[in-house]
Motif scaffolding. Structure first.
Motif, PDB file in Angstrom:
ATOM      1  N   ASP A  66      -4.252   0.124   5.243  1.00 34.81           N
ATOM      2  CA  ASP A  66      -5.439  -0.966   4.774  1.00 34.81           C
ATOM      3  C   ASP A  66      -5.144  -2.083   3.745  1.00 34.81           C
ATOM      4  N   THR A  67      -3.898  -2.048   3.416  1.00 38.36           N
ATOM      5  CA  THR A  67      -3.704  -3.112   2.388  1.00 38.36           C
ATOM      6  C   THR A  67      -3.273  -4.403   3.125  1.00 38.36           C
ATOM      7  N   LEU A  68      -3.519  -5.285   2.226  1.00 37.64           N
ATOM      8  CA  LEU A  68      -3.165  -6.857   2.697  1.00 37.64           C
ATOM      9  C   LEU A  68      -1.765  -7.227   2.367  1.00 37.64           C
ATOM     10  N   ASP A  69      -1.109  -6.624   1.509  1.00 37.01           N
ATOM     11  CA  ASP A  69       0.319  -6.991   0.895  1.00 37.01           C
ATOM     12  C   ASP A  69       1.210  -6.500   1.658  1.00 37.01           C
ATOM     13  N   SER A  70       1.736  -7.376   2.265  1.00 42.93           N
ATOM     14  CA  SER A  70       2.778  -7.029   3.340  1.00 42.93           C
ATOM     15  C   SER A  70       3.911  -6.067   3.018  1.00 42.93           C
ATOM     16  N   ASN A  71       4.350  -6.191   1.872  1.00 45.86           N
ATOM     17  CA  ASN A  71       5.483  -5.372   1.356  1.00 45.86           C
ATOM     18  C   ASN A  71       5.088  -3.633   1.243  1.00 45.86           C
ATOM     19  N   GLU A  72       3.890  -3.658   0.581  1.00 44.89           N
ATOM     20  CA  GLU A  72       3.184  -2.469   0.597  1.00 44.89           C
ATOM     21  C   GLU A  72       2.803  -1.751   1.957  1.00 44.89           C
ATOM     22  N   ALA A  73       2.406  -2.707   2.678  1.00 40.09           N
ATOM     23  CA  ALA A  73       2.151  -2.203   4.231  1.00 40.09           C
ATOM     24  C   ALA A  73       3.424  -1.802   4.885  1.00 40.09           C
ATOM     25  N   LEU A  74       4.366  -2.314   4.704  1.00 40.56           N
ATOM     26  CA  LEU A  74       5.918  -1.983   5.240  1.00 40.56           C
ATOM     27  C   LEU A  74       6.076  -0.742   4.954  1.00 40.56           C
TER      28      LEU A  74
END
Length: 128
Positions: A66-74
């Motif tokens: 549920d994060t919008l931060d791309s690196n964190e989502a990856l």
């Protein structure tokens, strides 16, 4: 100051196909979006969320990224995919400058099933 990386997402790709100039201005705060306060568009989006929630019932027990931060989502997606069997909602994948957020990903052993959820009305009496 480091320039913010702009990845090509499905949404940005659709905008670019419609009008490349829109892609340039998309997401820039100094250029407001007139559709943000449109009640009709909000209702349509609500319907899309309902269909997405319904789809999750067909793939229960998943983990939401549920994060919008791309690196964190990856990173979260990668960690979840290290499991042998897992269901992931809003999984993130990247290839070069392309970013994809998949609605549902189900991994069973070496098999990956990617499910994209779309809300669209149709007339069942029409063939196409």
């Amino acid at each position: 100051m480091q320039k913010k990386e702009r990845l090509l997402t499905k949404s940005r790709y659709k905008v670019a196909k419609e009008c490349p100039t829109k892609l340039y201005y998309m997401g820039k705060k100094e250029y407001g979006n007139n559709n943000i306060d449109n009640a009709f568009l909000e209702a349509l989006a609500g319907g899309g969320f309902q269909v997405g929630e319904l789809a999750k019932l067909y793939y229960p027990g998943g983990t939401m990224v549920d994060t919008l931060d791309s690196n964190e989502a990856l990173a979260i997606t990668c960690k979840l995919l290290s499991q042998d069997c897992v269901v992931i909602y809003e999984a993130a994948f990247r290839f070069e400058n392309f970013l994809v957020r998949a609605d549902i990903v189900k991994k069973t052993g070496k098999l990956l099933e990617l499910v994209e959820v779309k809300a669209k009305s149709f007339a069942p009496s029409e063939e196409n």
